[in-house]
Design a protein around this motif. Sequence first.
Motif: not given
Length: 293
Positions: A129-135
């Motif tokens: 349940r991440p608050r921020v996702v980066v790719t």
Amino acid sequence: MTDTGGLLLVHAHPDDETLTTGGTIAHYRRRGVPVTVVTCTLGEEGEVIGERWSRLIAAEADQLGGYRIGELTAALAALDAGEPWFLGGPGRWRDSGMAGTPSAANPRAFVNSGDAAVDALVAVILELRPRVVVTYDPRGGYGHPDHIRAHEITTAAVAAAAEQGWDVPKFYWTVTDGDLLRQHTAALARRTVDELPGALPAGWRLPAEAELAAMSTSGVTTVVDVSDAVSAKRAAMRAHATQVTVAPSGREFALSNNIALPVLPEEHFTLVRGTRGQVGADGFEHDLFAGLD
């Protein structure tokens, strides 16, 4: 993986996490934010710098992927980011190599991962349940098929997870500020012209404009000052010794092509899902978590 509510980064190969987001990882770990790095392949098709480990490549011993697990482990330790987490488990999907190469036809190549890779990443998102996702952005930063595939599966997984119980509040692409990159490259060129000692290691060269332009440099919404974490990023880069060389000055690095690139004091992102938080006088966010409670 037990920490929740933090930062999740999805990268294609070992070393990508450090080269594009290493400063950001260390910056947020210093602030106590949980950070998880998911790597999609072992980087089996990579080249190798130097002779010592040169026979590990895919065309010879085909042992490079296993060796790079150790490099990634050391790099993440330098960034204080815990243990490696490989999508589907270590070796589930293989490095696809560059576009048009025979390695892309391997059924296990990441470009052929289909819905299974999306499902595996959805499971990670629902657990963390991440608050921020980066790719990466749709071009994968510089066009590598595995980077593009990482973009595709992460975009799909963020959307699918929203339907299954966790709507990621903020989703970013990692990009580069082209103006800043050119400023630092020009400064390196001036040092080289002035023949300052150690300005550029032997055998290295400056990048051509076309090589800088090949990197994704548009649409920056968020700038993270990572000057407090540059030393950790350098240590992580040095841990990826088969792939990266850091100049003695610590201000530049090169891959196996010996093209010198600056170690930037900022890392850049484009917000593509969620609401932008408070911006500075320059018009940019300066925190990936800006606007979140």
